[in-house]
Structure formats: structure tokens, C-alpha cells
Design a protein around this motif. Structure first.
Motif, PDB file in Angstrom:
ATOM      1  N   GLY A  15       0.825  -1.191   0.000  1.00 21.10           N
ATOM      2  CA  GLY A  15       0.000   0.000   0.000  1.00 21.10           C
ATOM      3  C   GLY A  15       0.865   1.249   0.000  1.00 21.10           C
ATOM      4  N   TRP A  16       0.231   2.399  -0.115  1.00 24.77           N
ATOM      5  CA  TRP A  16       0.993   3.648  -0.215  1.00 24.77           C
ATOM      6  C   TRP A  16       1.787   3.924   1.049  1.00 24.77           C
ATOM      7  N   PHE A  17       1.229   3.578   2.211  1.00 22.64           N
ATOM      8  CA  PHE A  17       1.952   3.835   3.461  1.00 22.64           C
ATOM      9  C   PHE A  17       3.196   2.957   3.551  1.00 22.64           C
ATOM     10  N   SER A  18       3.061   1.688   3.202  1.00 20.74           N
ATOM     11  CA  SER A  18       4.211   0.775   3.247  1.00 20.74           C
ATOM     12  C   SER A  18       5.276   1.180   2.245  1.00 20.74           C
ATOM     13  N   ARG A  19       4.838   1.639   1.051  1.00 24.26           N
ATOM     14  CA  ARG A  19       5.818   2.099   0.055  1.00 24.26           C
ATOM     15  C   ARG A  19       6.551   3.331   0.555  1.00 24.26           C
ATOM     16  N   ALA A  20       5.822   4.261   1.184  1.00 25.45           N
ATOM     17  CA  ALA A  20       6.465   5.474   1.709  1.00 25.45           C
ATOM     18  C   ALA A  20       7.431   5.119   2.833  1.00 25.45           C
ATOM     19  N   GLU A  21       7.023   4.201   3.690  1.00 26.09           N
ATOM     20  CA  GLU A  21       7.885   3.765   4.785  1.00 26.09           C
ATOM     21  C   GLU A  21       9.157   3.119   4.243  1.00 26.09           C
ATOM     22  N   ALA A  22       9.015   2.252   3.238  1.00 26.21           N
ATOM     23  CA  ALA A  22      10.187   1.590   2.647  1.00 26.21           C
ATOM     24  C   ALA A  22      11.088   2.612   1.960  1.00 26.21           C
ATOM     25  N   TRP A  23      10.477   3.588   1.281  1.00 26.04           N
ATOM     26  CA  TRP A  23      11.260   4.623   0.606  1.00 26.04           C
ATOM     27  C   TRP A  23      12.074   5.425   1.612  1.00 26.04           C
ATOM     28  N   LEU A  24      11.457   5.808   2.714  1.00 23.10           N
ATOM     29  CA  LEU A  24      12.181   6.550   3.749  1.00 23.10           C
ATOM     30  C   LEU A  24      13.246   5.683   4.414  1.00 23.10           C
ATOM     31  N   ASP A  25      12.932   4.399   4.630  1.00 22.99           N
ATOM     32  CA  ASP A  25      13.913   3.493   5.228  1.00 22.99           C
ATOM     33  C   ASP A  25      15.145   3.342   4.348  1.00 22.99           C
ATOM     34  N   GLU A  26      14.939   3.306   3.023  1.00 18.35           N
ATOM     35  CA  GLU A  26      16.070   3.173   2.107  1.00 18.35           C
ATOM     36  C   GLU A  26      17.005   4.371   2.212  1.00 18.35           C
ATOM     37  N   ARG A  27      16.466   5.530   2.517  1.00 19.89           N
ATOM     38  CA  ARG A  27      17.272   6.742   2.577  1.00 19.89           C
ATOM     39  C   ARG A  27      17.845   7.026   3.961  1.00 19.89           C
ATOM     40  N   SER A  64      20.644   2.073  11.953  1.00 23.17           N
ATOM     41  CA  SER A  64      20.442   2.315  10.529  1.00 23.17           C
ATOM     42  C   SER A  64      19.113   1.732  10.092  1.00 23.17           C
ATOM     43  N   CYS A  65      18.303   2.556   9.471  1.00 25.81           N
ATOM     44  CA  CYS A  65      17.029   2.079   8.933  1.00 25.81           C
ATOM     45  C   CYS A  65      17.274   1.262   7.668  1.00 25.81           C
ATOM     46  N   ARG A  66      18.316   1.613   6.926  1.00 26.31           N
ATOM     47  CA  ARG A  66      18.579   0.984   5.637  1.00 26.31           C
ATOM     48  C   ARG A  66      18.837  -0.518   5.783  1.00 26.31           C
ATOM     49  N   ASN A  67      19.642  -0.930   6.749  1.00 25.17           N
ATOM     50  CA  ASN A  67      19.944  -2.348   6.914  1.00 25.17           C
ATOM     51  C   ASN A  67      18.687  -3.142   7.231  1.00 25.17           C
ATOM     52  N   ARG A  68      17.833  -2.603   8.058  1.00 25.70           N
ATOM     53  CA  ARG A  68      16.601  -3.288   8.428  1.00 25.70           C
ATOM     54  C   ARG A  68      15.683  -3.436   7.223  1.00 25.70           C
ATOM     55  N   ALA A  69      15.596  -2.403   6.396  1.00 25.06           N
ATOM     56  CA  ALA A  69      14.726  -2.460   5.221  1.00 25.06           C
ATOM     57  C   ALA A  69      15.234  -3.492   4.230  1.00 25.06           C
TER      58      ALA A  69
END
Length: 137
Positions: A15-27, A64-69
Motif C-alpha cells: 500500500g501507499w503507506f508501506s511504500r512510503a515507509e520503505a522509501w524513507l527506510d532506504e534513505r 540504521s534504517c537501511r539495513n533493516r529495510a
């Protein structure tokens, strides 16, 4: 900015929330803080909600959010069991379920399109009959 090819192939449909969360986690954490600050500037409840979410989900305190994502998306959210046969079965089953979900979503889209076409055809028929009755009057 387009997502990287690996990000689009490894992530299941979300969903849009999960995509936004993943996008922010990647950064990383900086992106979360920037989103919170911008949310506070433009619409203060959004910034407050982001701050609460960051604290509640412990994103503020992770190294780090990135490693978790990356770990979450690489294994579909599951850890390996240590049994390679079971892990292969699980990966195959998840792939089949994703394929079925995609097929079902495309079926729903075709169903919506058929309903829209039916409603539009009905509207056009009513309009044509109204025009015909006006011409006869």
C-alpha cells in the motif's frame, strides 16, 4: 527519481503507506527527520504523527534504517529456518501467492472496467432515448 531496479523486483506489492515507509527506510534516518520537519512546517499534525510513529517504531534509536529495510525485503519478512528444503518450499509458496494476488488484482481491475463500461453504456442509452423523445415532442 525512479526506484532502483532491485527495489522494484524484491518488494512485494504494498500500500501507499508501506511504500512510503520503505522509501524513507532506504534513505535512512535523515529522510525520516526531514519528513517530520517538513510535515511540521506545512501541516503540524503530520509532523507530530511522524514523530510519534518514529518513536513508537524505534526508528529514532536504530543505528540504521537501511539495513533493516534490506533484510526485511530480501527475505519477505521471514528469517531462514535453517532447513534449505523448507526455505525453498516457502520461497516457492510465497512466489505463487504473489502471482495469485497479482492475477486477482488484475481480475478486479477488469471487473471494475466492465462495470464502468456498463454504467457508461446505460447512461448513453438513456441520453439517446431522452434526445429521441425530445425530437418526437
Amino acid at each position: 527519481m525512479t526506484p532502483t531496479p532491485t527495489a522494484t523486483h524484491t518488494m512485494p506489492r504494498m500500500g501507499w503507506f508501506s511504500r512510503a515507509e520503505a522509501w524513507l527506510d532506504e534513505r535512512g534516518k535523515g529522510a525520516w527527520i526531514a519528513a517530520m520537519v517538513l510535515g511540521s512546517i506545512f501541516v503540524w499534525p503530520v509532523g507530530l504523527a511522524l514523530l510519534a510513529y518514529m518513536i513508537w517504531s524505534k526508528r529514532m534509536f536504530n543505528s540504521s534504517c537501511r539495513n533493516r529495510a534490506m533484510t526485511r525485503h530480501a527475505s519477505h519478512g521471514f528469517k531462514t529456518s535453517g532447513n534449505s528444503a523448507f526455505d525453498a518450499y516457502k520461497a516457492d509458496m510465497l512466489k505463487r501467492l504473489e502471482d495469485e494476488q497479482h492475477a486477482f488484482e488484475s481480475f478486479l481491475e477488469r471487473l471494475r472496467e466492465a462495470k464502468d463500461k456498463s454504467e457508461f453504456d446505460s447512461f448513453m442509452d438513456e441520453r439517446a432515448e431522452a434526445a429521441k423523445s425530445d425530437d418526437n415532442a
